[in-house]
Design an enzyme around this catalytic site. Structure first.
Site, mmCIF file in Angstrom:
data_model
loop_
_atom_site.group_PDB
_atom_site.id
_atom_site.type_symbol
_atom_site.label_atom_id
_atom_site.label_comp_id
_atom_site.label_asym_id
_atom_site.label_seq_id
_atom_site.Cartn_x
_atom_site.Cartn_y
_atom_site.Cartn_z
ATOM 1 N N LYS A 173 0.831 -1.195 0.000
ATOM 2 C CA LYS A 173 0.000 0.000 0.000
ATOM 3 C C LYS A 173 0.867 1.246 0.000
ATOM 4 O O LYS A 173 1.873 1.315 0.700
ATOM 5 C CB LYS A 173 -0.919 0.001 1.228
ATOM 6 C CG LYS A 173 -2.052 -1.010 1.143
ATOM 7 C CD LYS A 173 -2.991 -0.861 2.319
ATOM 8 C CE LYS A 173 -4.177 -1.800 2.184
ATOM 9 N NZ LYS A 173 -5.110 -1.675 3.328
ATOM 10 N N HIS A 245 -7.475 -13.171 0.879
ATOM 11 C CA HIS A 245 -7.067 -12.570 2.147
ATOM 12 C C HIS A 245 -7.075 -13.593 3.282
ATOM 13 O O HIS A 245 -6.367 -13.432 4.274
ATOM 14 C CB HIS A 245 -8.002 -11.412 2.496
ATOM 15 C CG HIS A 245 -7.498 -10.564 3.626
ATOM 16 N ND1 HIS A 245 -6.474 -9.665 3.470
ATOM 17 C CD2 HIS A 245 -7.861 -10.499 4.922
ATOM 18 C CE1 HIS A 245 -6.239 -9.074 4.628
ATOM 19 N NE2 HIS A 245 -7.067 -9.562 5.520
ATOM 20 N N ARG A 248 -3.654 -14.773 3.859
ATOM 21 C CA ARG A 248 -2.840 -13.775 4.576
ATOM 22 C C ARG A 248 -3.144 -13.826 6.069
ATOM 23 O O ARG A 248 -2.246 -13.789 6.906
ATOM 24 C CB ARG A 248 -3.150 -12.396 3.999
ATOM 25 C CG ARG A 248 -2.433 -11.216 4.664
ATOM 26 C CD ARG A 248 -2.702 -9.972 3.824
ATOM 27 N NE ARG A 248 -2.391 -8.731 4.501
ATOM 28 C CZ ARG A 248 -1.191 -8.149 4.527
ATOM 29 N NH1 ARG A 248 -0.165 -8.746 3.932
ATOM 30 N NH2 ARG A 248 -1.007 -6.998 5.132
ATOM 31 N N HIS A 271 2.517 -3.760 7.714
ATOM 32 C CA HIS A 271 1.649 -2.859 8.465
ATOM 33 C C HIS A 271 2.465 -1.702 9.035
ATOM 34 O O HIS A 271 3.526 -1.916 9.615
ATOM 35 C CB HIS A 271 0.971 -3.602 9.622
ATOM 36 C CG HIS A 271 -0.070 -4.568 9.178
ATOM 37 N ND1 HIS A 271 -0.453 -5.657 9.926
ATOM 38 C CD2 HIS A 271 -0.810 -4.616 8.042
ATOM 39 C CE1 HIS A 271 -1.387 -6.328 9.274
ATOM 40 N NE2 HIS A 271 -1.619 -5.722 8.138
ATOM 41 N N TYR A 280 -5.025 -9.239 13.278
ATOM 42 C CA TYR A 280 -4.860 -10.505 12.576
ATOM 43 C C TYR A 280 -4.534 -11.653 13.517
ATOM 44 O O TYR A 280 -4.462 -12.801 13.094
ATOM 45 C CB TYR A 280 -3.731 -10.394 11.540
ATOM 46 C CG TYR A 280 -4.120 -9.642 10.308
ATOM 47 C CD1 TYR A 280 -4.498 -10.315 9.163
ATOM 48 C CD2 TYR A 280 -4.112 -8.255 10.288
ATOM 49 C CE1 TYR A 280 -4.856 -9.628 8.019
ATOM 50 C CE2 TYR A 280 -4.463 -7.554 9.149
ATOM 51 C CZ TYR A 280 -4.837 -8.250 8.019
ATOM 52 O OH TYR A 280 -5.182 -7.563 6.896
#
Length: 299
Positions: A173, A245, A248, A271, A280
């Protein structure tokens, strides 16, 4: 109440200056319409300049009592804040009544996690005799072995694989670059795919460096990866809601449950905040109790 000239100007602002889509603009205007409905329900007709912070707090309570989901309430609050920020920008108001308005806390729903047996079952369900079989094995091994986002997998290039060092370079990202370890199993299937399957694909110009290609020789899309995962989940009899996802999430969960350091997992996932990584890691009470028992001096 919110008069049409203000709504029209706000709409133009969202379209021209914020470059929002038609659907997003309609959502913002719908949020303002809900505010008008609230004032009608309580027999109030304030002008825009007369709306106070207390009015907006009562409005948020009102939409909550209507049973609106916290996520929808948060979006409505965001729409109101955008509108009053616009009014401030245009100097129509001198004080922003939404400045102290808080969005309702949203419950974070964790996606399903796959067990190692379920992951093995999905990989085992791949028909290796089909042209795309080895590619799909490499995809699942890389998703689970590296904890990648689906867009990161789709954009992965041959030049980003450093096999000797067992790392891959990922642009996540915000185009942030990170290095992620890649295991021998994922490397093995990537290499088999590159040597035995991908060489038979007529590669389109500009897509030569992308690892995962479709039959047309172009980069495999995110949607295609979703379809592959869904089909394999169905074939292997998994009833959970599965997406790329999920791999992940399983990657992070299995690492943490195996004793991996949270900050190391944060780094691998890309992150910026460790708080995001904690989402998570839905560790069960028995695991946490075991950590205390093993490591705390007073346990």
């Amino acid at each position: 109440m919110i008069s049409n000239p203000y709504l029209s100007s706000f709409k133009n602002y969202l379209k021209l200056e914020r470059s929002l889509s038609g659907n997003s603009i309609e959502a913002y205007l719908g949020d303002l319409n809900k505010l008008s409905q609230y004032f009608e329900s309580v027999d109030q007709t304030p002008q825009v300049k007369e709306i106070t912070g207390d009015d907006l707090k009562h409005f948020v309570s009102w939409i909550n009592e209507l049973g609106m989901l916290p996520s929808t309430q948060a979006r409505v609050v965001s729409g109101l804040k955008a509108f009053f920020s616009f009014l401030m920008l245009e100097e129509i108001i001198t004080t922003d009544p939404s400045a102290l308005l808080e969005s309702p806390r949203q419950v974070k729903h964790l996606p399903d996690t796959l067990s190692i047996q379920e992951i093995n079952g999905m990989i085992g369900a791949i028909d290796a005799s089909k042209p795309e079989g080895m590619r799909n094995k490499a995809i699942l091994e890389t998703l689970y072995g590296c904890g990648l986002r689906v867009s990161e997998l789709s954009n992965l290039k041959i030049s980003d694989v450093f096999e000797e060092n067992e790392f891959i370079r990922i642009f996540g990202k915000g185009n942030k670059e990170r290095l992620v370890p890649i295991g021998q199993t994922a490397l093995k299937y990537i290499n088999i795919y590159l040597r035995e399957s991908r060489v038979h694909v007529p590669i389109k110009k500009g897509h030569e460096d992308y690892i995962f290609l479709n039959r047309s020789g172009t980069r495999l899309s995110r949607i295609s990866v979703f379809s592959i995962i869904k089909a394999l989940a169905l074939k292997s009899g998994i009833k959970k809601s599965i997406s790329p996802h999920t791999f992940r999430h399983s990657f992070a969960t299995h690492l943490i449950e195996g004793g991996a350091d949270l900050r190391a997992v944060q780094e691998m996932l890309g992150h910026s905040s460790i708080t995001t990584t904690e989402i998570y890691t839905h560790l069960d009470r028995d695991y946490l109790r075991g950590i205390i028992t093993e490591f705390h001096p007073r346990s």
